[in-house]
Design a protein around this motif. Structure first.
Motif, mmCIF file in Angstrom:
data_model
loop_
_atom_site.group_PDB
_atom_site.id
_atom_site.type_symbol
_atom_site.label_atom_id
_atom_site.label_comp_id
_atom_site.label_asym_id
_atom_site.label_seq_id
_atom_site.Cartn_x
_atom_site.Cartn_y
_atom_site.Cartn_z
ATOM 1 N N ASP A 41 16.583 2.714 31.934
ATOM 2 C CA ASP A 41 15.598 2.634 30.859
ATOM 3 C C ASP A 41 14.263 3.163 31.335
ATOM 4 O OD1 ASP A 41 15.970 1.772 28.190
ATOM 5 O OD2 ASP A 41 16.528 -0.223 28.871
ATOM 6 N N ALA A 42 13.451 3.597 30.405
ATOM 7 C CA ALA A 42 12.090 4.029 30.715
ATOM 8 C C ALA A 42 11.205 3.668 29.529
ATOM 9 C CB ALA A 42 12.051 5.528 30.985
ATOM 10 N N TYR A 43 10.020 3.176 29.825
ATOM 11 C CA TYR A 43 9.085 2.750 28.795
ATOM 12 C C TYR A 43 7.694 3.263 29.113
ATOM 13 C CZ TYR A 43 12.726 -0.714 27.870
ATOM 14 O OH TYR A 43 13.918 -1.325 27.593
ATOM 15 N N ALA A 44 6.952 3.655 28.082
ATOM 16 C CA ALA A 44 5.524 3.922 28.233
ATOM 17 C C ALA A 44 4.819 2.575 28.130
ATOM 18 C CB ALA A 44 5.038 4.857 27.126
ATOM 19 N N ILE A 45 3.769 2.406 28.932
ATOM 20 C CA ILE A 45 3.047 1.130 28.969
ATOM 21 C C ILE A 45 1.604 1.358 28.547
ATOM 22 C CG2 ILE A 45 2.255 -0.758 30.448
ATOM 23 C CD1 ILE A 45 4.563 -0.162 32.327
ATOM 24 N N ILE A 46 1.098 0.488 27.711
ATOM 25 C CA ILE A 46 -0.321 0.489 27.385
ATOM 26 C C ILE A 46 -0.952 -0.569 28.277
ATOM 27 C CG2 ILE A 46 -2.046 0.028 25.605
ATOM 28 C CD1 ILE A 46 0.084 0.873 23.552
ATOM 29 N N GLY A 47 -1.750 -0.152 29.222
ATOM 30 C CA GLY A 47 -2.362 -1.108 30.137
ATOM 31 C C GLY A 47 -2.629 -0.487 31.490
ATOM 32 N N GLU A 48 -2.482 -1.288 32.527
ATOM 33 C CA GLU A 48 -2.844 -0.882 33.885
ATOM 34 C C GLU A 48 -1.981 0.250 34.428
ATOM 35 O OE1 GLU A 48 -3.222 -2.891 38.316
ATOM 36 O OE2 GLU A 48 -3.151 -4.182 36.561
ATOM 37 N N HIS A 49 -0.711 0.299 34.043
ATOM 38 C CA HIS A 49 0.204 1.344 34.507
ATOM 39 C C HIS A 49 0.598 2.226 33.340
ATOM 40 C CE1 HIS A 49 0.506 -0.549 38.427
ATOM 41 N NE2 HIS A 49 0.623 -1.701 37.792
#
Length: 95
Positions: A41-49
Motif C-alpha cells: 500500500d501507499a498513501y499520501a500524508i497531509i502533515g509532517e511526512h
C-alpha cells in the motif's frame, strides 16, 4: 515475509510535481519486487511526512535494501517493522 512501513519525505528537487512522482512509484514498485518484496500500500500524508509506504520484505536485510532503493529516487525514509494487532496476544503468551 515481514511487513514494514516507511515514512517518506521528498528531498530531491527533481521531484517537482505529481507526474514526476507517478513515474517514481512505477520504478519503485519494480525495485521492491526485484528485491523479493511486495509493495502492499501507499498513501499520501497531509502533515509532517509526505507519504506512507507499506511493504513486505525478506527480514531486516530485505527491508534495509528496500529503504536504500527508495532513497535513490530522492526520497528520505524512516522504516519500521510492523505487526498486526491480532498477533500481540501470541507475543504475550510467549512471556
Amino acid at each position: 515475509m515481514d511487513t514494514y512501513m516507511a515514512l517518506v519525505d521528498v528531498t530531491d528537487e527533481t521531484v517537482q510535481n505529481i507526474q514526476d512522482l507517478a513515474t517514481i512509484w512505477g520504478d519503485l514498485t519494480g525495485d521492491i519486487e526485484a528485491l523479493g518484496g511486495e509493495l502492499l500500500d501507499a498513501y499520501a500524508i497531509i502533515g509532517e511526512h509526505d507519504y506512507l509506504i507499506v511493504f513486505e520484505a525478506e527480514g531486516r536485510d530485505g527491508a534495509f535494501k528496500t529503504s536504500v532503493s527508495i532513497e535513490r529516487y530522492g526520497l528520505d525514509t524512516q522504516t519500521m517493522e510492523i505487526i498486526p494487532v491480532e498477533e500481540l496476544g501470541g507475543l504475550v503468551d510467549d512471556i
